[in-house]
Design a protein around this motif. Structure first.
Motif, PDB file in Angstrom:
ATOM      1  N   LEU A 163     -14.780   9.075  -4.596  1.00 31.54           N
ATOM      2  CA  LEU A 163     -14.378   8.085  -5.590  1.00 31.54           C
ATOM      3  C   LEU A 163     -12.921   7.668  -5.367  1.00 31.54           C
ATOM      4  N   LEU A 164     -12.061   8.579  -5.025  1.00 33.09           N
ATOM      5  CA  LEU A 164     -10.653   8.277  -4.785  1.00 33.09           C
ATOM      6  C   LEU A 164     -10.491   7.320  -3.599  1.00 33.09           C
ATOM      7  N   ILE A 207     -12.668   5.165  -2.495  1.00 31.79           N
ATOM      8  CA  ILE A 207     -13.172   3.854  -2.907  1.00 31.79           C
ATOM      9  C   ILE A 207     -12.150   3.145  -3.786  1.00 31.79           C
ATOM     10  N   MET A 208     -11.520   3.864  -4.708  1.00 29.19           N
ATOM     11  CA  MET A 208     -10.529   3.252  -5.591  1.00 29.19           C
ATOM     12  C   MET A 208      -9.300   2.780  -4.819  1.00 29.19           C
ATOM     13  N   LEU A 248     -10.308  -0.404  -3.013  1.00 28.51           N
ATOM     14  CA  LEU A 248     -10.359  -1.524  -3.956  1.00 28.51           C
ATOM     15  C   LEU A 248      -8.961  -2.001  -4.347  1.00 28.51           C
ATOM     16  N   ALA A 249      -8.043  -1.081  -4.532  1.00 26.29           N
ATOM     17  CA  ALA A 249      -6.662  -1.454  -4.875  1.00 26.29           C
ATOM     18  C   ALA A 249      -6.019  -2.249  -3.737  1.00 26.29           C
TER      19      ALA A 249
END
Length: 127
Positions: free
Chosen positions: A15-16, A18-19, A22-23
């Motif tokens: 998840l990290l 992916i975040m 995205l950022a």
């Protein structure tokens, strides 16, 4: 078959990760959007100045073809490219008595800002 090896193959992104991706993508997208807005704004301004220069040059050439010009100021509205343009002309005597000095200012109708200013000298046919 080793269980650790099969888990390593099926392991995806966290998840990290992916975040963070995205950022980074959002930051790049915002920069591209900002740059494209600037380019569009500049393109519109350049187009307005180009049309204003064409109108001023055309108006000077029209005045050169007229038989007699009166000294003073005049203005007229010209429709071009789905817009109304205001042409202001000022005809005055020049230092050479055989010539008249013509100043043409072009702006969009309803705006005070002059987009293009042209000056020309036309033979005084009253001589």
């Amino acid at each position: 078959m080793d269980r650790g090896l099969s888990r390593a193959r099926t392991r995806g992104f966290t998840l990290l990760e992916i975040m963070v991706a995205l950022a980074v993508f959002a930051t790049l997208a915002a920069a591209v959007l900002s740059a494209s807005q600037y380019v569009l704004k500049q393109t519109g301004a350049v187009e307005e100045r180009l049309f204003a220069a064409w109108l001023a040059d055309n108006h000077l050439n029209e005045l050169r073809l007229q038989p007699g010009l009166a000294l003073g100021q005049q203005q007229r509205v010209v429709h071009m490219d789905r817009r109304d343009w205001l042409l202001r002309q000022h005809i005055s005597a020049s230092t050479d008595p055989r010539l008249l000095k013509v100043d043409v200012d072009v702006s969009l109708s309803g705006r005070e800002q002059t987009l293009h200013r042209a000056t020309g000298w036309i033979p005084d046919r009253h001589e």
